[in-house]
Enzyme design. Structure first.
Site, PDB file in Angstrom:
ATOM      1  N   GLY A 289      -2.466   3.625   3.446  1.00 43.58           N
ATOM      2  CA  GLY A 289      -3.501   3.424   2.433  1.00 43.58           C
ATOM      3  C   GLY A 289      -4.683   2.607   2.919  1.00 43.58           C
TER       4      GLY A 289
ATOM      5  CB  THR B  37      -0.895   0.066   1.253  1.00 41.09           C
ATOM      6  OG1 THR B  37      -0.094   0.388   2.396  1.00 41.09           O
ATOM      7  CG2 THR B  37      -1.616  -1.237   1.488  1.00 41.09           C
ATOM      8  CG  ASP B  38       1.386   5.884  -1.124  1.00 34.82           C
ATOM      9  OD1 ASP B  38       2.305   6.052  -0.298  1.00 34.82           O
ATOM     10  OD2 ASP B  38       1.247   6.607  -2.122  1.00 34.82           O
ATOM     11  CE1 TYR B  39       4.586   7.354   6.298  1.00 40.99           C
ATOM     12  CE2 TYR B  39       2.379   7.890   7.052  1.00 40.99           C
ATOM     13  CZ  TYR B  39       3.740   7.799   7.292  1.00 40.99           C
ATOM     14  OH  TYR B  39       4.253   8.166   8.512  1.00 40.99           O
TER      15      TYR B  39
END
Length: 765
Positions: free
Chosen positions: A292, A288-290
């Site tokens: 997410g 995931t992104d930060y």
């Protein structure tokens, strides 16, 4: 033998034979890896498997603090699969030691970082790099970045960012490769190859392709915002760079923040499993992104347990910072909201990445202190950065051949970026050595020596409003100091310098953090206080060269009309000043070409060359015509088209010669032009090939880039440039999402940019 028994025997033989055939397709190395990981996973508890899916940020742990840091207990307990934001051999080795010597399973950690456009040696921002139009050069920049990052203990970079963007209001346009799917795909593949190599040596690191998917199409250019488009557009215009990176062997993918078809990408099984794994055959892991996963709560997808299960079932393998997996998956497993197969899948993929990196064989593979001393920010790497920066600059205007400048007389160097170490790098320069960047002033001094006199004046702050400037400039860069004088006082000082100068070099534009994450704007002009300075300088009657710093396409109408020379240098990186001086004084002839269209004003946005015609198109070169697709107040034309960029020399294109006017399926034809350097300087030209499908089962763009070559010609030299055109170059995704080339008539264009081209035609039979 009974019929049922015969059937059982037959089916058993069939399965065994099928297994044998399958095993033949698995390499010996992969078989060895699979056996190793299967044995390892058989010993792991559910908690330890879930722990491999957890990617927290460590912060940059200070030397000697590893054992006492908050993260160390989780590592010992097997609750961490990797860390990011920690750098340096000593620090990383200390943390890795906890994992492989003090945890039960002794599984090594991944160490990631946003190595976006270089490590200590910083290259031009990605948007600038894309203007090089030379894939060997792009790959070289990633190779140097991987060498430096790996020498500091990093083995995973959150790059390349391959999001297509056609909206300069979006701050993260600076991190990508512009507006075009074809160019973006070439760059995506080159970056992956540069970072990863064969993933065998200790200077080859995992790439992470981001942000999957469609992040660059956020509505209103506002970061993290909704995206909404047809699947035809996704497949033809936005998906290709992601797929190209997958085809190049990218080891990991990062999910985007935005929603796609009403579902956040982090929870989209269609994106993460159906398209990425089933259609494209991706074999790596997805992170995931930060935060997410927990951000899906605000999207309205449920509580943390619900969205964590949604992400895992969609095909997410690693949770960055959110710790939704760590805190809820075991409960969801007991409640049968997720299956053990999904946890095992994700764990296996993370472990495979570690195995392929060689971390199980040597957890300290990337912790060689001698390499760090020799290979990071070396003179050789800085020279590469200097050369690449010069290739990225785009000459937008050069009336009366003001450039190149003479190495004599008095030069007035004016503007907030004239002697500014911190703003040479651009956004996401997390490992940059800010005190060692070469400023424009220092670069001019290095190139000129005592041949010319340099006078300086700041002339303006970035913005008139100090509070606004704090928001733009100082969020990540506290070293910037605002000049306390009034605008009038600063302009007066600049004019005093201008009067004593033979030529004015105005270093004006954006600061590093004007673009990047969470840096969207609604005004894409040069800030007013700097424009006031530029107007005052123009009134002096002295020749003015605008050296433009920017991380996005800007609306430069006034500048184009009133400033005789404009050199767009983006944010050039560590060797900024030296590279700028190389080009200003003609030691290097600029050859960059725009990878994103520059509009006349923000109201034209989104503006891109590969648009489609309407049923009421405006004739080319016309404006205004009632009941046609145009504006009342401005023409449809861009200020600078995609692919645009001038040179100190001039190039002439002959008419196109086609080897045949008929292309048969399975065959190729060639399109050739003679390129001549008709000027006084040696130079490089990017020859660009575009194709238009005139009649299709769905509407098709007016032009699509299908090839390019960067050619170096000496003054007076000519060369025949040839492109091969095949059926594959004509394929697109139709309404049924089938990748097809449809028989019919096509136009072919070859030229110096997307607007100024020669034209011919052929038919696909």
């Amino acid at each position: 033998m009974k019929r049922a028994n015969i059937l059982v025997v037959f089916l058993t033989l069939f399965v065994l034979n099928g297994s044998a055939q399958t095993k033949k397709t698995v390499s010996a190395a992969d078989a060895k890896m699979n056996t190793f990981i299967s044995k390892l996973m058989a010993k792991m508890t559910v908690d330890e498997k879930i722990g491999q899916l957890n990617l927290p940020s460590s912060g940059d742990i200070t030397t000697g603090q590893a054992n006492s840091s908050d993260i160390s207990k989780k590592i010992r307990d097997g609750q961490v699969g990797g860390l990011f934001n920690i750098k340096g051999v000593d620090k990383i080795k200390a943390v890795q030691k906890i994992a492989v010597e003090n945890s039960r399973m002794k599984i090594p950690l991944l160490f990631g970082m946003d190595v976006i456009h270089g490590y200590n040696t910083v290259f031009p921002i990605p948007l600038g790099m894309s203007c090089v139009w030379d894939m060997a050069t792009v790959q070289k920049s990633a190779r140097v970045a991987a060498i430096e990052a790996s020498a500091s203990g990093i083995n995973w970079t959150f790059s390349p960012m391959v999001d297509i963007s056609r909206d300069p209001r979006w701050g993260r346009i600076s991190e990508g490769s512009g507006e075009d799917a074809y160019l973006g795909s070439q760059i995506a593949a080159a970056m992956v190859k540069g970072y990863q190599g064969k993933l065998q040596a200790n200077n080859e690191i995992l790439a992470c392709v981001k942000h999957y998917a469609l992040y660059g199409a956020a509505e209103a250019g506002r970061d993290y915002n909704t995206t909404d488009m047809s699947k035809v557009r996704m497949y033809n215009e936005y998906f290709p760079p992601y797929k190209a990176a997958v085809d190049a062997g990218a080891a990991s993918i990062m999910a985007s923040f935005n929603e796609v078809d009403g579902i956040p990408a982090t929870g989209s099984k269609w994106l993460m499993t159906d398209v990425l794994r089933h259609q494209w055959g991706f074999k790596g892991f997805v992170v995931t992104d930060y935060t997410g996963i927990p951000e899906m709560i605000a999207h309205g997808m449920g509580d943390l347990q619900t969205v964590s299960a949604l992400a895992l079932n969609a095909g997410i393998d690693m949770d960055m910072v959110g710790e939704g997996f760590l805190g809820t998956l075991k409960k969801s497993l007991a409640e049968k909201k997720v299956g053990m197969a999904q946890i095992d899948r994700a764990c296996r993929l993370v472990l495979q990445a570690k195995y392929k990196l060689g971390l199980f064989a040597d957890p300290y593979k990337f912790c060689n202190a001698e390499r760090a001393e020799k290979e990071v920010f070396s003179p050789a790497n800085r020279q590469v950065a200097r050369e690449i920066a010069t290739e990225s600059f785009v000459l937008l205007k050069n009336n009366n051949n003001i450039l190149p400048l003479k190495k004599s007389g008095t030069i007035g160097l004016i503007g907030p970026l004239a002697d500014n170490t911190a703003n040479m790098y651009g956004t996401w320069s997390v490992a940059a050595l800010f005190d060692k960047s070469v400023t424009v002033l220092q670069g001019l001094k290095n190139v000129l020596g005592d041949k010319a006199k340099i006078l300086t004046a700041r002339g303006a702050n970035f913005l008139a409003d100090s509070a606004m400037e704090q928001r733009y400039v100082n969020i990540h860069n506290p070293t910037y100091k605002r000049d306390p004088r009034t605008e009038a006082e600063m302009i007066k000082e600049a004019l005093d310098v201008a009067k004593k100068s033979d030529v004015i070099v105005a270093t004006i534009g954006e600061g590093s953090e004007f673009t990047g994450e969470s840096s969207s704007v609604t005004d894409i002009q040069i800030p007013e206080t700097q424009k006031n300075l530029l107007k005052a300088l123009a009134k002096t009657g002295k020749p003015v060269v605008l050296v433009l710093f920017t991380g996005r396409p800007l609306a430069l109408n006034w500048e184009q009309q009133n400033i005789p020379a404009i050199l767009n240098v983006w944010f050039p990186g560590s060797e900024a000043g030296n590279a700028i001086a190389d080009v200003l004084f003609g030691d290097v002839n600029p050859s960059g070409k725009l990878s994103a269209t520059f509009p006349q004003n923000v109201g034209q946005v989104p503006l891109y060359y590969a648009h489609k015609n309407t049923g009421r198109p405006l004739a080319e070169g016309k404006w205004f015509e009632k009941f046609r697709s145009n504006y009342l107040d401005v023409s449809n034309d861009p200020l600078y088209p995609f692919g645009f960029g001038l040179s100190y020399t001039t190039f002439n294109y002959s008419d196109i010669k086609l080897s045949s006017n008929t292309l048969t399926k399975g065959q190729t034809i060639t399109a050739s032009v003679t390129l001549s350097n008709t000027g006084k300087y040696d130079g490089k030209e990017v020859v660009q090939l575009y194709i238009q499908d005139l009649v299709g089962s769905i509407t098709r763009p007016v032009k699509e880039l299908k090839g390019f070559q960067k050619i170096n010609l000496k003054a007076g030299e000519s060369k025949i440039i040839t492109f091969n055109i095949s059926e594959n170059d004509l394929k697109f995704y139709n309404a049924d999402l089938k990748f097809v080339a449809e028989p019919g008539d096509f136009k072919v264009f070859v030229g110096t940019n997307s607007r100024d081209v020669k034209e011919s035609s052929f038919t696909l039979k």
